[in-house]
Design an enzyme around this catalytic site. Structure first.
Site, mmCIF file in Angstrom:
data_model
loop_
_atom_site.group_PDB
_atom_site.id
_atom_site.type_symbol
_atom_site.label_atom_id
_atom_site.label_comp_id
_atom_site.label_asym_id
_atom_site.label_seq_id
_atom_site.Cartn_x
_atom_site.Cartn_y
_atom_site.Cartn_z
ATOM 1 N N HIS A 139 1.072 -1.382 -0.262
ATOM 2 C CA HIS A 139 0.002 -0.137 0.115
ATOM 3 C C HIS A 139 0.770 1.345 0.048
ATOM 4 O O HIS A 139 -0.137 2.241 -0.600
ATOM 5 C CB HIS A 139 -1.206 0.100 1.428
ATOM 6 C CG HIS A 139 -1.945 -1.603 0.924
ATOM 7 N ND1 HIS A 139 -1.501 -2.228 1.892
ATOM 8 C CD2 HIS A 139 -3.211 -0.961 0.989
ATOM 9 C CE1 HIS A 139 -2.477 -3.056 1.722
ATOM 10 N NE2 HIS A 139 -4.054 -2.110 1.077
ATOM 11 N N ASP A 142 -4.028 -5.964 -7.895
ATOM 12 C CA ASP A 142 -4.545 -5.324 -6.628
ATOM 13 C C ASP A 142 -5.137 -4.571 -7.129
ATOM 14 O O ASP A 142 -4.337 -3.434 -8.616
ATOM 15 C CB ASP A 142 -3.828 -5.481 -5.951
ATOM 16 C CG ASP A 142 -3.872 -5.609 -4.802
ATOM 17 O OD1 ASP A 142 -5.016 -5.386 -4.019
ATOM 18 O OD2 ASP A 142 -3.822 -5.919 -3.732
#
Length: 348
Positions: free
Chosen positions: A177, A249
């Protein structure tokens, strides 16, 4: 051509979001905690999407359990996946609770008219801070046993299973992230350990979709798996024989920045073998991609992608009020909530 899954800004559907969702490139949306206030509100939001957007959309969420559970108030507090093997000594009880968790999650989400929760996590081990207790176990055999039961519970309700994060995110310390992680382990070790859960579940026909990691495996390829034709076409498709859908993702994550700007990320992931691309938390980037992203594909590839997408929609739906009176739901709710409370106490 429907490729993108995008997100919403808040708890009500805005007119400009309807227009974005109706764009030909958009295949669906993913919901987050910011979209949820309570059960009635989320049902109203989803109903608005279904009624106002003039095409079928795949509505998704990350409702894994434990700390990754976007909707909480009024729903079962699902235990972290690590809790099954860590707190329960009897292997049969571990597997039973994994099945209950998969069933309960899928039943609650489909009752809210959500098609898909991106689950289960198939990463080995708990050392990666982005994964941690989201992982079932650090041993592949035990992980496979628990994941099988979790998926079977989902399947009982009619929800497809998405294994993530291929070929394995569990052995890197960095959080994708926030940055692009690098896994420097030998190729032989990754194939002997991390890939085995994916390989086993694909062979059993239990995975309907796979989500690759924004991780660079330096001894195998110089691109993140989410944008690597080596991992997605050569390994996942050819060697493992996977025929389901491949989701990227979130391409808004810092870990995807290695591939360039947002249009470049979408282009590379699509060319590498992804069928569906997630782009979240970047509203300006969504507009940019919808304006500038011009995928070039054969008609046959588009048909294959659409077929894979169509298989991911929920197969059935129990009415929310009816679900909450069912004996299975009530029993699962009690047992799973107790296990999660025990897990939180255990972790201190």
């Amino acid at each position: 051509m429907s490729i993108l899954l995008i997100d919403l800004s808040g708890q009500e559907l805005r007119q400009e979001e309807i227009e974005l969702l109706e764009h030909p490139l958009v295949a669906g949306l993913i919901l987050f905690s910011r979209n949820f206030y309570d059960i009635e509100q989320i049902r109203h939001l989803i109903r608005s999407v279904r009624q106002k957007v003039k095409k079928p959309l795949l509505i998704t969420v990350d409702q894994e359990g434990g700390r990754v559970q976007r909707f909480r108030q009024g729903l079962t507090q699902l235990p972290a996946m690590q809790s099954f093997a860590c707190l329960l000594s009897d292997p049969q009880e571990q597997q039973e609770m994994a099945w209950r968790a998969g069933w309960q999650m899928a039943a609650e989400m489909t009752a809210l008219d959500i098609d898909l929760s991106f689950a289960p996590v198939l990463d080995l081990g708990h050392q990666c801070k982005a994964i941690g207790d989201r992982s079932f176990h650090y041993e592949e055999k035990k992980l496979i046993e628990l994941a099988e039961k979790f998926i079977q519970g989902m399947r009982q309700i009619g929800m497809s299973a998405t294994g993530k994060h291929f070929p394995g995110h569990g052995h890197v310390l960095a959080d994708s992230h926030l940055e692009t992680p690098y896994d420097d382990r030998a190729k032989e070790l990754i194939f002997a350990q991390d890939i085995r859960p994916f390989q086993s579940l694909i062979k059993q026909g239990l995975l309907d979709a796979v989500m690759p990691a924004h991780v660079i495996y330096t001894q195998c390829d110089n691109q993140p798996a989410s944008g690597s034709s080596y991992w997605l076409k050569e390994v996942l498709r050819q060697q493992l024989g996977f025929q389901g859908a491949i989701f990227s993702d979130d391409l808004g994550m810092k870990g995807a920045g290695f591939m360039g700007d947002f249009v470049a990320r979408c282009t590379q992931s699509l060319q590498a073998g992804c069928d569906l691309l997630l782009l979240c938390n970047e509203p300006e980037a969504v507009v940019q991609v919808l304006d500038r992203f011009k995928p070039q594909e054969s008609q046959n590839k588009r048909i294959i992608r659409q077929t894979r997408l169509n298989k991911l929609f929920k197969k059935q739906r129990i009415d929310w009020q009816t679900l909450r009176t069912q004996r299975d739901w009530l029993e699962n709710h009690k047992k799973l909530t107790a296990l999660q409370q025990d897990w939180l106490a255990y972790k201190g």
